[in-house]
Write a protein that holds these residues in place. Structure first.
Motif, PDB file in Angstrom:
ATOM      1  N   ARG A  71      -1.649  -4.122  -3.302  1.00  0.00           N
ATOM      2  CA  ARG A  71      -0.642  -3.110  -2.970  1.00  0.00           C
ATOM      3  C   ARG A  71      -1.295  -1.748  -2.722  1.00  0.00           C
ATOM      4  O   ARG A  71      -0.932  -1.028  -1.790  1.00  0.00           O
ATOM      5  N   LEU A  72      -2.292  -1.391  -3.528  1.00  0.00           N
ATOM      6  CA  LEU A  72      -2.984  -0.114  -3.335  1.00  0.00           C
ATOM      7  C   LEU A  72      -3.718  -0.065  -2.004  1.00  0.00           C
ATOM      8  O   LEU A  72      -3.728   0.963  -1.321  1.00  0.00           O
TER       9      LEU A  72
ATOM     10  N   THR B 153      -1.877  -5.700  -7.834  1.00  0.00           N
ATOM     11  CA  THR B 153      -1.907  -4.235  -7.820  1.00  0.00           C
ATOM     12  C   THR B 153      -2.925  -3.721  -6.810  1.00  0.00           C
ATOM     13  O   THR B 153      -2.645  -2.785  -6.046  1.00  0.00           O
TER      14      THR B 153
ATOM     15  N   THR C 150      -1.402   0.552   0.779  1.00  0.00           N
ATOM     16  CA  THR C 150      -0.986   1.960   0.800  1.00  0.00           C
ATOM     17  C   THR C 150      -2.075   2.854   1.359  1.00  0.00           C
ATOM     18  O   THR C 150      -1.809   3.782   2.134  1.00  0.00           O
ATOM     19  N   ASP C 151      -3.331   2.559   0.991  1.00  0.00           N
ATOM     20  CA  ASP C 151      -4.452   3.412   1.394  1.00  0.00           C
ATOM     21  C   ASP C 151      -4.786   3.289   2.868  1.00  0.00           C
ATOM     22  O   ASP C 151      -5.126   4.270   3.525  1.00  0.00           O
TER      23      ASP C 151
ATOM     24  N   ARG D 126     -13.053   3.970  -2.515  1.00  0.00           N
ATOM     25  CA  ARG D 126     -12.081   3.367  -3.433  1.00  0.00           C
ATOM     26  C   ARG D 126     -11.879   1.862  -3.218  1.00  0.00           C
ATOM     27  O   ARG D 126     -11.849   1.099  -4.195  1.00  0.00           O
TER      28      ARG D 126
END
Length: 399
Positions: free
Chosen positions: A382-383, A379, A386-387, A207
């Motif tokens: 931020r992802l 964005t 989080t990941d 990802r």
């Protein structure tokens, strides 16, 4: 002495020097490339066609570049590809009509095969963390900026007092010189990986890699849309001379160098995504000044900000290096070149048609889209937080 001042090590220092000549070959004509195409009888849509075709050809050659990197030693692949690019550039100089450029474009774009191998070599020699970001910044931003400080101005002078065609022949010589310098790095070996075969899909299922690649495509597309026909805009709307447009190309190099310095010295911008956002914002400033400027000094400041394009593009390689496992590096960098090429292929077609409708339209379209790019960067950042936990100790490490 050079090695001590750069702190890159033997091979990356030589790659740095080779990139000065390689990018000098680009800088000598790039600013005036759309004008050269127009001088061969091309309309704005046809100019977009030729420039876009270069991007499409990049895609054709980049698809097998990862597989070639698995079978051919890096130095052999890099040198061979750049020599082919030099030959293709020479053919561009022989064109007598705009459609005669097509064979040269197809051959010259084969030189793109070198860059995934070049990026992998830089990453391997540089180490991890901030050292890798620094190496990519020096080689992909500072070295081109050093070349572009001189070559666009020189190109404008030669075009004004000799002709535009001469620029392509000089470019071929500079590109071949860069290839000769690349031939002095260690030969390297074909990497072998244990476990299942590494494919493009192996990289795309990760990802973080996928997010960076999509963001890179969008960024290159939007920025290319805005800047591709800026030289034609200056000549057609503001009657700026070819020589002065060449000066502006060198001004852009100063902007790249200054922004590269900001990224290397100002801690918040050492994070690659922040550096990319800085580069994109600078290009937005350029487009705003071009649209509202009424005198040459406005265009000087605009092209100073244009340096953000080179900074944003080069910083994507550092960003990919942070999220890509070693075993996927070659495929990830090949995909980066592939998607950047896709952005560069599609945007000129769109820019050409928009310019034919209204000369300001490509810049307005890019300017309106840039806020969405910045939102996408925030964005993705931020992802990623989080990941997976960030590694600030690597980013903040001083060399």
């Amino acid at each position: 002495m050079v090695r001590l001042s750069l702190g890159l090590g033997r091979d990356n220092t030589r790659i740095f020097l080779g990139m000065i000549f390689n990018e000098g070959g680009l800088g000598i004509y790039q600013t005036l490339w759309p004008i050269y195409i127009a001088s061969l009888g091309a309309s704005p849509p046809q100019i977009g066609l030729v420039i876009g075709l270069l991007g499409l050809c990049r895609l054709v050659y980049l698809v097998p570049s990862g597989m070639l990197g698995d079978r051919i030693p890096p130095r052999t692949l890099i040198v061979s590809a750049r020599l082919v690019a030099a030959f293709g550039t020479f053919l561009l100089g022989l064109a007598q009509s705009w459609w005669h450029l097509i064979p040269g474009v197809f051959i010259m774009s084969a030189g793109t095969i070198a860059f995934p191998a070049l990026s992998s070599t830089i990453a391997e020699r540089a180490g991890n963390g901030w050292a890798r970001t620094r190496a990519f910044t020096l080689i992909y931003t500072v070295a081109p900026s050093a070349a572009f400080l001189v070559t666009p101005t020189l190109g404008g002078f030669i075009a004004e007092h000799v002709n535009l065609r001469a620029l392509l022949f000089i470019s071929a010589g500079l590109t071949a010189t860069g290839a000769a310098i690349f031939s002095t790095i260690e030969r390297g070996s074909v990497s072998t990986q244990e476990g299942p075969p590494v494919t493009y899909r192996s990289a795309l299922v990760e990802r973080p890699i996928r997010l960076h690649l999509l963001l890179m495509f969008a960024t290159i597309f939007v920025l290319t849309l805005g800047v591709t026909l800026a030289p034609n805009f200056l000549q057609d709307i503001h009657a700026v001379s070819i020589e002065r447009i060449g000066w502006l190309g060198s001004i852009a190099a100063i902007g790249s160098a200054l922004l590269g310095l900001v990224i290397s010295r100002v801690a918040p911008f050492r994070r690659p995504l922040a550096g990319i956002a800085l580069g994109i914002t600078s290009v937005a400033g350029m487009l705003g000044l071009l649209l509202t400027g009424r005198s040459f000094i406005w265009f000087v400041f605009a092209y100073l900000l244009r340096g953000g394009f080179m900074v944003a593009w080069s910083t994507f390689y550092a960003a990919l290096g942070e999220v890509t496992p070693d075993r996927l590096r070659g495929r990830a960098y090949a995909l980066a070149e592939l998607l950047a090429g896709a952005g560069m292929a599609v945007a000129p077609f769109v820019a050409g048609w928009l310019y034919g409708w209204r000369p300001q339209a490509p810049m307005v379209a890019a300017l309106l889209t840039i806020p969405l790019l910045l939102l996408a960067i925030a964005t993705v950042a931020r992802l990623l937080r989080t990941d997976q936990p960030p590694a600030p100790t690597l980013v903040e490490e001083h060399v």
